[in-house]
Design an enzyme around this catalytic site. Sequence first.
Site, PDB file in Angstrom:
ATOM      1  N   GLY A  83       0.824  -1.203   0.000  1.00 55.98           N
ATOM      2  CA  GLY A  83       0.000   0.000   0.000  1.00 55.98           C
ATOM      3  C   GLY A  83       0.858   1.252   0.000  1.00 55.98           C
ATOM      4  O   GLY A  83       1.956   1.261  -0.558  1.00 55.98           O
ATOM      5  N   GLU A  84       0.361   2.340   0.594  1.00 54.55           N
ATOM      6  CA  GLU A  84       1.049   3.643   0.678  1.00 54.55           C
ATOM      7  C   GLU A  84       1.111   4.361  -0.664  1.00 54.55           C
ATOM      8  O   GLU A  84       1.593   5.482  -0.751  1.00 54.55           O
ATOM      9  CB  GLU A  84       2.511   3.499   1.170  1.00 54.55           C
ATOM     10  CG  GLU A  84       2.711   2.833   2.487  1.00 54.55           C
ATOM     11  CD  GLU A  84       4.196   2.775   2.892  1.00 54.55           C
ATOM     12  OE1 GLU A  84       5.067   3.205   2.111  1.00 54.55           O
ATOM     13  OE2 GLU A  84       4.479   2.295   4.003  1.00 54.55           O
ATOM     14  N   GLY A  85       0.696   3.676  -1.732  1.00 54.77           N
ATOM     15  CA  GLY A  85       0.927   4.194  -3.077  1.00 54.77           C
ATOM     16  C   GLY A  85       2.221   3.672  -3.672  1.00 54.77           C
ATOM     17  O   GLY A  85       2.621   4.086  -4.766  1.00 54.77           O
TER      18      GLY A  85
END
Lengths: 352, 352
Positions: A317-319
């Site tokens: 995640g997190e981008g």
Amino acid sequence: MNLTNLTNLTLPAIAPLSDTALTQRLQHKLDNKTKPLGSLGRLESLALQLGEILGSETPELRAPQLVVFAGDHGLAARGVSAFPSDVTWQMVENFLAGGACVSVLARQHGLALTVVDCGVRHDFAPREQLLVRKVAPGTADASAGPAMTPEQCHQALRNGMALLKALPGNAFLPGEMGIGNTSAASLLLARLARLDISDCTGAGTGLDSAAIARKLTVLREVLLKHPEAKAPLDVLAAFGGFEMATMVGAVLQAAAERRVIVVDGFIASSAVLVASMLAPHVLQRCIFAHRSGERGHALMLAHLKAEPLLDLGLRLGEGSGAVLAWPLLQSACAVLREMASFESAGVSQKDA
Amino acid sequence: MNLTNLTNLTLPAIAPLSDTALTQRLQHKLDNKTKPLGSLGRLESLALQLGEILGSETPELRAPQLVVFAGDHGLAARGVSAFPSDVTWQMVENFLAGGACVSVLARQHGLALTVVDCGVRHDFAPREQLLVRKVAPGTADASAGPAMTPEQCHQALRNGMALLKALPGNAFLPGEMGIGNTSAASLLLARLARLDISDCTGAGTGLDSAAIARKLTVLREVLLKHPEAKAPLDVLAAFGGFEMATMVGAVLQAAAERRVIVVDGFIASSAVLVASMLAPHVLQRCIFAHRSGERGHALMLAHLKAEPLLDLGLRLGEGSGAVLAWPLLQSACAVLREMASFESAGVSQKDA
């Protein structure tokens, strides 16, 4: 109740991209570059889509904005994650200090990074890269009632639209942080795509098989608690997180402004799923960065008819996946802008 | 005759990478970064391998060298390619003028680009980025006799070793250009991996199915012509191109110097196949950039037990796939060098 139809929320209009003359010019341009026809594979369809989104035969990505939406989930109290809820705010500090994965990758590629507190259970000291758009300190426990009220859901959507509107550039890479949010994404996918929750539920941050079984029991219970939640925003309010609702608003605004939206993994895709059910042409603006290792993401991509660029077993995640795919978008634009044609380079064409 | 054993050629010694203490330290470091265990998937095994090759817990890629090896193939006269042989020299001019795909991508990523005339049927005016290491103006027609003499094969290998040795940096991205060279690579793969030539033969630059059938007939004929070619360098001399033999030499030298070798598509992999049969530890230094759309490459990767980074249906060559994967290598190094640990960032660990 259907939140989508409430009158106190105005969603931006998202027109179809339907300039077939431009598409033909882009295809002709690609076909005349000095390379065998179609030999750049997926990079060519990517170049075509970027040209269509940006409305140009010479698309250029400007001032790309990586925005990490963070929020806490009431459901985390039910033990659906391998990590404690405190990790949400601790990771926000890590993003801001530059030590998180996505901070490192954003530096590598020169992407502007903004972190949005959409509803973290923590008070942050003000920082330049931090936007505080806190709807509440965490959602409510979705196994006891809706995760958010209609007003909170609308507030988050409006926050997302407004903050995106204020950002420069023509490309948007949404990321997220929220302990418990793979559970929320699994619930959204199961309900909105009418899939069995067991096919949508995975290890998240690293549950073992016994813990996944317990998570699944909780998620089944949550679904049974909300039989009335069927319309996209009702489902979002029942199961979602503030970071996800804010991201939905930002995605809608970005699509309305014809920005390129680079979609990360399971959570970001679930926000795009909601947005696309409100405005289907959102998907024309979306580049799906990768197929996550999180169970459920492959199903989500298939449901969205999305062909991701990378397949590296990422599940952070997190981008982070969006940023890893970013240079491919730059390459696709560079091919359109800078590669010679057979004519300009004096290279012979294919034998007749 | 076994060219491998001829005494006038000294191949560099390539030791195994076997510092298990370093591997353990690298794995420990990755496991303590602020992310769920293993959540960066393939990027983590990439980081581990880069640390092992460069012998460092903080690997850094320096002065990466993209080298495009070019040569013509006598077999092209038999109509095995969709493009005329002149395209080889025309594309060399295009590389040097900056208009080819790989020129554009090299600029994007700041890679030094060198083009080597290993045996193009053309005389080039001198240019800064051009090395002339011409063994002969094109190989002989492999359907009539060996593509190159033993002396020519050795000369090309020596050229490759010497030119690589003179280049700076610790990363090497070999690319190639040579009308007819998918045929040569198919022949190498079929003979060296003992596969049926029909499974190794594809559309190359864009043959239709009737033309592929004709190409296959020619390739079967060529294989029958050289039943004695079995050892790696004999196979290379019988079927290969000067650009491929030069690349084999460069790959061996790069491996001996512990440079990171980023392997492009079908042709580059066939050079690595030959090199790895001469010195198996070459493969420890190889990062396979992508799975090509060219038929045969998936088989070649499986034979080499290689797990490529990208799968984008590319089939252009030039090193284009290696350059597209390049930022992933930089990201993997940056993760090792720059990401915070749980301890340093004050982030809570997974619940016990």
